[in-house]
Design a protein around this motif. Structure first.
Motif, PDB file in Angstrom:
ATOM      1  N   ARG A  36     -34.250  -1.640 -32.179  1.00  0.00           N
ATOM      2  CA  ARG A  36     -35.307  -1.539 -33.189  1.00  0.00           C
ATOM      3  C   ARG A  36     -35.338  -0.165 -33.849  1.00  0.00           C
ATOM      4  NH1 ARG A  36     -38.036  -6.189 -33.174  1.00  0.00           N
ATOM      5  NH2 ARG A  36     -37.904  -7.450 -31.268  1.00  0.00           N
ATOM      6  N   THR A  37     -34.996   0.883 -33.090  1.00  0.00           N
ATOM      7  CA  THR A  37     -34.917   2.224 -33.675  1.00  0.00           C
ATOM      8  C   THR A  37     -33.730   2.317 -34.617  1.00  0.00           C
ATOM      9  OG1 THR A  37     -35.866   3.149 -31.652  1.00  0.00           O
ATOM     10  CG2 THR A  37     -34.793   4.687 -33.149  1.00  0.00           C
ATOM     11  N   LEU A  38     -32.608   1.750 -34.213  1.00  0.00           N
ATOM     12  CA  LEU A  38     -31.394   1.790 -35.032  1.00  0.00           C
ATOM     13  C   LEU A  38     -31.575   1.042 -36.342  1.00  0.00           C
ATOM     14  CD1 LEU A  38     -28.440   2.688 -35.227  1.00  0.00           C
ATOM     15  CD2 LEU A  38     -27.798   0.638 -33.970  1.00  0.00           C
ATOM     16  N   ALA A  39     -32.447   0.047 -36.354  1.00  0.00           N
ATOM     17  CA  ALA A  39     -32.698  -0.706 -37.582  1.00  0.00           C
ATOM     18  C   ALA A  39     -33.333   0.180 -38.652  1.00  0.00           C
ATOM     19  CB  ALA A  39     -33.604  -1.898 -37.285  1.00  0.00           C
ATOM     20  N   LYS A  40     -33.945   1.295 -38.238  1.00  0.00           N
ATOM     21  CA  LYS A  40     -34.638   2.186 -39.172  1.00  0.00           C
ATOM     22  C   LYS A  40     -33.788   3.384 -39.575  1.00  0.00           C
ATOM     23  CE  LYS A  40     -39.027   1.006 -36.935  1.00  0.00           C
ATOM     24  NZ  LYS A  40     -40.156   1.527 -36.111  1.00  0.00           N
ATOM     25  N   LYS A  41     -32.908   3.842 -38.679  1.00  0.00           N
ATOM     26  CA  LYS A  41     -32.116   5.040 -38.959  1.00  0.00           C
ATOM     27  C   LYS A  41     -30.916   5.103 -38.023  1.00  0.00           C
ATOM     28  CE  LYS A  41     -35.339   7.546 -35.975  1.00  0.00           C
ATOM     29  NZ  LYS A  41     -36.353   8.600 -35.893  1.00  0.00           N
ATOM     30  N   PRO A  42     -29.840   5.778 -38.447  1.00  0.00           N
ATOM     31  CA  PRO A  42     -28.660   5.918 -37.574  1.00  0.00           C
ATOM     32  C   PRO A  42     -29.006   6.728 -36.323  1.00  0.00           C
ATOM     33  CG  PRO A  42     -28.116   6.428 -39.855  1.00  0.00           C
ATOM     34  CD  PRO A  42     -29.613   6.340 -39.781  1.00  0.00           C
ATOM     35  N   LEU A  43     -28.239   6.496 -35.268  1.00  0.00           N
ATOM     36  CA  LEU A  43     -28.411   7.213 -34.017  1.00  0.00           C
ATOM     37  C   LEU A  43     -27.079   7.838 -33.602  1.00  0.00           C
ATOM     38  CD1 LEU A  43     -30.505   4.518 -32.090  1.00  0.00           C
ATOM     39  CD2 LEU A  43     -31.380   6.547 -33.263  1.00  0.00           C
TER      40      LEU A  43
END
Length: 419
Positions: free
Chosen positions: A263-270
């Motif tokens: 869910r975090t990756l859906a918002k920004k690259p990691l």
């Protein structure tokens, strides 16, 4: 005795059917495919990682989403209960590395056959080629289903089936070819349930760096992977095995990472950081490299890394070290050597996304468990409506934990149908 209608023919469905029939209820399964357990058949690369033999408290620690919701169902139907059920019905099991449990035969079909045998002995009626279209609810209580029967004789014929309870065990939306198309979400939403947005889980990552393609097919064991956000906060860390692919990274520790960061990756690259030599700290690794260099001091740098890295990884590590491949080893400075140490202890790449549901082992998201009773799996909104398995917003890491969620929630639903 109640008449129980179960939608879906997977792991949670069969557990629910055995539990309900064992309580003396009349049980019917409605499966739109030509056979039961279609997704179960392909799990564990066809071997079926049935469950994990760890302590049940430890089992809770491997659940990613809503672990506390599972306390009651895990207590009522444990991993040992599942293993005993299979053994009693002709499918002996074994425990392998990581406490993973498999059938002794290494055949998922034997797991399915054991469950089918148990259901048959209890009188469960299975309706194949039956696609449920709607759940019938009257005055706040579930009263049955409306479905379509497919097949050569009476294909397309619609029918209604009345019952006292309906268990939705339709799975998520991963592996669509097995029939998991999100039907359960629609059934739940139609009855006022909130659906947590489904995302792929236990799925490989896409990587930004083109050089990763050079490593395609390379499997690395005994490495440590960590994922960080753009502020440097650690989101995940695990030791184990990973695999480089033509699009990015996969393998056990990577698949598990996806469940924690999707869910975090859906918002920004990691950022993924791989420690290629986690057994050694920086000083120990530097000493190891120094010993290797002393043994081949007159060789070029590109020919001095065979003991440290697999052949496919060497060209990439040379570029990342910043050392000229032609440079003689005895000319490499301490600063350059420490740069190689840093590149080895922190092999980084940018994660840009996930592969889609077609490659996801499970679905993260689903029916909001706040609207489901954790002891019985009954809806808090509609009496007589139950949910079990992957359709719920529950998921765990790899190793048999997701199947145990299915067994336990299915058993909870089936064993709590009022008489």
């Amino acid at each position: 005795m109640s008449k129980v209608l179960i939608i879906g023919g997977g792991a949670a469905s069969m557990a629910a059917a055995i539990a309900a029939a064992g309580c003396g209820h009349e049980v019917h399964i409605y499966e739109k495919n030509e056979k039961l357990g279609k997704k179960l058949f392909i799990t564990g690369k066809g071997r079926c990682n049935v469950t994990n033999a760890c302590d049940m408290e430890e089992m809770m620690g491997h659940v990613v989403t809503n672990p506390r919701f599972l306390y009651s169902s895990f207590s009522r139907f444990t991993n040992q209960d599942m293993m005993d059920l299979l053994e009693r019905n002709g499918c002996p099991v074994k425990v392998e590395r990581g406490m993973r449990v498999f059938p002794v035969s290494d055949k998922s079909s034997d797991v399915i056959n054991a469950l089918v045998r148990a259901m048959k002995d209890l009188g469960v009626v299975v309706h194949l080629f039956c696609e449920v279209k709607e759940i019938l609810v009257e005055e706040g209580r579930c009263r049955g289903i409306r479905a379509v029967r497919h097949g050569s004789r009476d294909g397309g014929r619609a029918f209604e089936e009345r019952g006292d309870a309906v268990i939705v065990a339709t799975g998520g939306v991963s592996y669509e070819a097995t029939g998991s198309m999100g039907d359960g979400y629609r059934f739940a939403r139609d009855q006022g349930h909130r659906i947590i947005e489904p995302v792929p889980a236990l799925v490989p990552f896409l990587v930004k760096e083109p050089e990763i393609k050079e490593l395609m097919g390379l499997s690395l064991k005994h490495v440590e992977a960590a994922v960080f956000d753009d502020r440097g906060r650690e989101l995940y860390r695990e030791f184990g095995e990973l695999l480089f692919t033509h699009f990015g990274v996969s393998g056990p520790i990577i698949l598990s990472a996806s469940s924690f960061v999707a869910r975090t990756l859906a918002k920004k690259p990691l950022t993924l950081s791989i420690d290629l030599k986690p057994a050694l700290d920086r000083e120990q690794l530097d000493a190891r490299i120094l010993r290797d260099f002393e043994e081949c001091s007159n060789k070029q740098f590109k020919n001095a890394l065979g003991r440290l890295f697999p052949a496919k990884l060497i060209p990439v590590m040379i570029r990342r070290s910043g050392i000229s491949p032609e440079k003689k080893v005895n000319e490499i400075t301490k600063a350059e050597r420490l740069g190689l140490v840093d590149a080895t202890k922190g092999f980084t790449c940018v994660l840009t996304g996930l592969r889609d549901f077609k490659e996801a082992i499970i679905t993260q998201g689903g029916v909001d468990v706040k609207e489901v009773k954790p002891k019985t799996m009954e809806s808090k909104l509609v009496e007589g409506l139950y949910f079990a398995g992957e359709v719920l917003d529950l998921d765990g890491v790899t190793g048999g934990f997701n199947l145990q969620i299915a067994w336990s929630t299915g058993w909870a639903a089936g064993s709590h149908i009022p008489w």
